[in-house]
Write an enzyme that holds these catalytic residues in place. Structure first.
Site, short mmCIF file in Angstrom:
data_model
loop_
_atom_site.label_atom_id
_atom_site.label_comp_id
_atom_site.label_asym_id
_atom_site.label_seq_id
_atom_site.Cartn_x
_atom_site.Cartn_y
_atom_site.Cartn_z
N HIS A 42 -0.02 -2.54 3.42
CA HIS A 42 -0.86 -2.39 1.91
C HIS A 42 -1.13 -0.77 2.85
O HIS A 42 -1.42 -0.45 3.92
CB HIS A 42 -2.74 -2.95 1.86
CG HIS A 42 -2.14 -4.66 0.77
ND1 HIS A 42 -1.16 -4.35 -0.19
CD2 HIS A 42 -1.86 -5.48 0.75
CE1 HIS A 42 -1.22 -5.67 -0.59
NE2 HIS A 42 -1.43 -6.55 0.27
N CYS A 63 2.41 1.19 -0.28
CA CYS A 63 1.86 2.42 -1.27
C CYS A 63 1.01 3.26 -1.13
O CYS A 63 0.94 4.01 0.24
CB CYS A 63 1.15 1.73 -2.15
SG CYS A 63 1.74 0.49 -2.53
#
Length: 381
Positions: free
Chosen positions: A167, A223
């Site tokens: 993440h 991301c």
């Protein structure tokens, strides 16, 4: 507190850079462990015959040294230098942020480095939840220590690599050094309790220390990762392959480059985009879209230059008809991130991270410490 300070090895007297928060550090040359004492005494480390200072708390022994604080085995590096890598894949298993492909990414990257680029297996540090040693679990402390190990003692000719699959998120920049007003972050396994690792820290840890003659590549599959190393220049490329270098140097004048070495980062998407965790590319199992396309471009012979590998990765992602959820997309919404379409991000979380048709909506990015011609500079690790 000690991020820019040095301590002499208690045995061979080699200067060692102190990772933030470290209570001890192992010398990569002689293996001696030096206890970090009062910062006022750092300039005069104890000699080898002096006993180490007491632990901060009388009933607690110092933590055992990390298993990856060692020099790679074998003879001293030749003129081509050593190769070292830190590979981090985080699945966040049994949490609401779980990802399916990140540990696969880490294993595939290790295989590529060993078999294609001849990285010694013993000089690759793997941080995943599957590792059994507690120092190799991808929590915040271990990831910080691994990054410091990566650059510790590097010499001209060395080739270093940091691969991260997990993440990523963003948070408001209060220092005024970001063009878009946001800091990019990586999310270690324990980010909900220990916090994220911000791009400013990553830059200080593995960009600014790189000396002349050393090359470091970062392959970041998360991301909001476009400028997660805070490198001064971003290659803004259109769909036709034409590009210009954007200047991302802070207006404050703070230096975000190296100490003479070369750092190049290839990341999964732009700062305002999400990266996919998907089975749409391999057709067999889940992977990070960026890691899959990076390895595929190399295996299919599209990695002669940085421009060719970036175009190959983008074309593969653009031509993929469907994909999975993005590492960090759900995290952004839960942390109050700034993606803009918060409702769609919450929807991605609730639907397990599925993305509708129209292809994967991400564009891999290239950033560097200095601009260069991406179509003539050979890609090499």
């Amino acid at each position: 507190m000690y991020s820019n300070m040095l301590v002499n090895c208690s045995n061979c007297r080699t200067p060692l850079q102190i990772p933030p928060g470290a209570q001890s550090i192992r010398c990569a040359l002689c293996q001696a462990v030096t206890i970090i004492g009062d910062p006022r005494a750092l300039h005069s480390a104890p000699s080898s015959h002096e006993p180490p200072p007491p632990a901060p708390y009388g009933h607690h022994a110092p933590p055992p040294p990390s298993p990856y604080n060692h020099a790679p085995p074998g003879p001293p590096p030749n003129v081509h230098g050593r190769k070292k890598a830190v590979i981090c894949g985080i699945s966040y298993k049994y949490s609401r942020h779980e990802l399916k492909g990140c540990i696969n990414d880490a294993k595939c990257m290790k295989y590529l480095l060993i078999n294609k680029f001849k990285f010694p297996e013993d000089s690759i540090v793997m941080l995943t939840e599957e590792e059994t040693h507690p120092a190799k679990i991808p929590n915040k402390y271990n990831l910080r220590m691994a990054l410091h190990w990566l650059v510790q003692g590097c010499q001209p000719g060395d080739s270093l690599l940091f691969h991260y699959s997990g993440h990523g998120s963003r948070q408001r920049d209060y220092r005024g050094d970001e063009v878009d007003g946001y800091d990019e972050t990586l999310c270690p396994l324990d980010f909900e309790t220990q916090g994220m690792i911000v791009d400013d820290e990553i830059n200080a840890a593995i960009v600014r220390p790189i000396p002349h003659g050393v090359k470091l590549h970062a392959i970041i599959d998360s991301c909001h990762s476009g400028t997660v190393l805070d490198l001064p220049f971003l290659c803004r490329m259109d769909r036709g392959g034409k590009y210009v270098w954007e200047d991302h140097r802070p207006r404050s004048g703070e230096w975000k480059g190296t100490s003479g070495g070369e750092v190049i980062s290839i990341s999964g998407c732009d700062d305002n985009q999400t990266s996919a965790d998907t089975s749409a590319l391999s057709k067999i199992t889940s992977t990070g879209a960026m890691t899959f396309c990076f390895i595929q471009a190399i295996e299919q012979g599209h990695a002669a230059t940085y421009g060719s590998i970036l175009n190959a990765m983008r074309n593969t992602i653009r031509n993929t008809g469907s994909g999975g959820g993005g590492p960090g997309s759900a995290v952004t919404s839960l942390l109050g991130g700034s993606s803009g379409a918060v409702t769609s991000l919450v929807g991605m979380l609730l639907t397990g991270g599925s993305v509708g048709g129209g292809g994967l909506r991400q564009e891999p990015q290239l950033t560097a410490c200095e601009p260069f011609d991406v179509y003539t500079k050979p890609f090499t690790l």
